[in-house]
Enzyme design. Sequence first.
Site, PDB file in Angstrom:
ATOM      1  N   HIS A  93     -35.824  11.248  -9.678  1.00  0.00           N
ATOM      2  CA  HIS A  93     -34.762  11.579 -10.626  1.00  0.00           C
ATOM      3  C   HIS A  93     -33.416  11.140 -10.043  1.00  0.00           C
ATOM      4  O   HIS A  93     -33.223  11.147  -8.835  1.00  0.00           O
ATOM      5  CB  HIS A  93     -34.781  13.100 -10.852  1.00  0.00           C
ATOM      6  CG  HIS A  93     -33.924  13.582 -11.962  1.00  0.00           C
ATOM      7  ND1 HIS A  93     -32.549  13.721 -11.847  1.00  0.00           N
ATOM      8  CD2 HIS A  93     -34.231  14.004 -13.221  1.00  0.00           C
ATOM      9  CE1 HIS A  93     -32.063  14.199 -12.978  1.00  0.00           C
ATOM     10  NE2 HIS A  93     -33.053  14.368 -13.827  1.00  0.00           N
ATOM     11  N   ASP A 122     -36.954  17.797  -4.170  1.00  0.00           N
ATOM     12  CA  ASP A 122     -36.601  18.092  -5.563  1.00  0.00           C
ATOM     13  C   ASP A 122     -37.811  18.753  -6.205  1.00  0.00           C
ATOM     14  O   ASP A 122     -38.793  18.094  -6.530  1.00  0.00           O
ATOM     15  CB  ASP A 122     -36.228  16.800  -6.290  1.00  0.00           C
ATOM     16  CG  ASP A 122     -36.002  16.992  -7.779  1.00  0.00           C
ATOM     17  OD1 ASP A 122     -36.025  18.149  -8.259  1.00  0.00           O
ATOM     18  OD2 ASP A 122     -35.823  15.978  -8.485  1.00  0.00           O
ATOM     19  N   GLN A 176     -39.529  20.177 -11.202  1.00  0.00           N
ATOM     20  CA  GLN A 176     -40.713  20.177 -12.062  1.00  0.00           C
ATOM     21  C   GLN A 176     -41.843  21.038 -11.500  1.00  0.00           C
ATOM     22  O   GLN A 176     -42.794  21.358 -12.202  1.00  0.00           O
ATOM     23  CB  GLN A 176     -41.221  18.744 -12.255  1.00  0.00           C
ATOM     24  CG  GLN A 176     -40.266  17.821 -12.975  1.00  0.00           C
ATOM     25  CD  GLN A 176     -40.015  18.219 -14.416  1.00  0.00           C
ATOM     26  OE1 GLN A 176     -40.870  18.801 -15.064  1.00  0.00           O
ATOM     27  NE2 GLN A 176     -38.831  17.914 -14.917  1.00  0.00           N
ATOM     28  N   LYS A 201     -35.768  25.239 -16.284  1.00  0.00           N
ATOM     29  CA  LYS A 201     -37.071  24.583 -16.410  1.00  0.00           C
ATOM     30  C   LYS A 201     -38.216  25.550 -16.123  1.00  0.00           C
ATOM     31  O   LYS A 201     -39.388  25.158 -16.184  1.00  0.00           O
ATOM     32  CB  LYS A 201     -37.163  23.379 -15.467  1.00  0.00           C
ATOM     33  CG  LYS A 201     -36.225  22.229 -15.824  1.00  0.00           C
ATOM     34  CD  LYS A 201     -36.431  21.053 -14.892  1.00  0.00           C
ATOM     35  CE  LYS A 201     -35.367  19.979 -15.097  1.00  0.00           C
ATOM     36  NZ  LYS A 201     -35.515  19.270 -16.377  1.00  0.00           N
ATOM     37  N   CYS A 211     -33.514  10.212 -17.046  1.00  0.00           N
ATOM     38  CA  CYS A 211     -32.728  10.273 -15.796  1.00  0.00           C
ATOM     39  C   CYS A 211     -33.497   9.658 -14.638  1.00  0.00           C
ATOM     40  O   CYS A 211     -33.429  10.127 -13.497  1.00  0.00           O
ATOM     41  CB  CYS A 211     -32.326  11.713 -15.467  1.00  0.00           C
ATOM     42  SG  CYS A 211     -31.305  12.486 -16.731  1.00  0.00           S
TER      43      CYS A 211
END
Length: 407
Positions: free
Chosen positions: A117, A194, A197, A220, A357
């Site tokens: 991302h 990251d 998700q 999220k 993104c």
Amino acid sequence: MDAYKLREDFLIYKNNPDLVYMDTGATSLKPFRVLAKMNEYYYDYGVNIHRGVYKLSYLATDQYDLARNKIAKFINAKDEEIVFLRNASEALNFVSLTYGEANLTEGDEVITSELDHHSCFLPWMKICEKKKAILKYIPLTEDGRVTIENFKKVLSNKTKVVAIHYYSNVFGFRSPIEEIIKLAHEVGAIVIVDAAQAVAHTKVDVKELDCDFLAFSGHKMLGPMGIGILYGKKKILKKLDPLYYGGDMNDEVSKNKVEVKEIPYRFETGTPAVAEAIGLGEAVDYINELGLENIHKYTKDLYNYTIEKLQNIKGITIYNKNPELPIIAFNINGVHPHDAATLFDEANICLRAGHHCAQLLTKWLGVTGTLRGSFYIYNTIEDCDKFINTVIDAVKFFEKINGESYE
């Protein structure tokens, strides 16, 4: 897991009974109890924290700190290792602007990937430009995965930072994060993960991973927008200077000197997003009650049901094979994803369309963008069937108006 029963917790379905929401990868829907918990703060004790010496301020502070404790336990961290920020993007930028600014020097190397991302690698692109460091990309396999073999190709004794996804937001692929962290530490590099998700689908244990930093957003994972989490190892956070100065982050101020608070409070300048933090704590409770293993199994079953039927449809291209997360990245052949998304919208199906993104990945694919469908706890088999039928209808529609077959 009874998705029909769970939908009673999401008021959006009351107002949109025919909604097929397949864009959880962008943001999840919010259960009523999360919204109610935030309203409870505003209705019953909506005052500032850490400042007042009256009962309501103590109550607000207690609920804010309780939310931090819930989130820390959720990822197996210590309370002082959890920093509240606005979102995962700010958290990832925070690391580059604090740790990167203080530790990166000319000739150092930073590793990321084309699968990541923008928020994961752009902060390091900019700090590398400033510090004259080198940004390197892990080569992807033919099917678009990060592998240990390819990671080793770019790892060197000059590597100081690895910024990498836990799961790809476009393909749903899981990176071999444990091995990456181990190898990076062997050359003295830190690893920033990251996990935007990941946290809504799988158990994340920062101690087991041994990552140095990890970031994710509340919105999220059934929580509110405007709140994000940065986890950092205590020993590293204690060495970092604040990024912002102002109210509530200091202990003692004189004309020429400021003494800042201990972590994490030194990084949370000014009035924080109190209601949002409390709402995220409630979202963590909700996910824990459902069970991450149950969530993962249910959503993967929906994915398996859908992909089996999609693979038999001519005129589409599916880009991600066997993802670990329930994400489908695809296109209708010869059709811009924005045009296709409009047709899905007419059927009340919410898909993401564009580069998500992650422009490096769409350029790697050689396309302008993709359609992305992502599943979560409120999706049903009927949602899947409607989505599949709309894909078939969309292929026929665009073939008809363009007068050609896209097989």
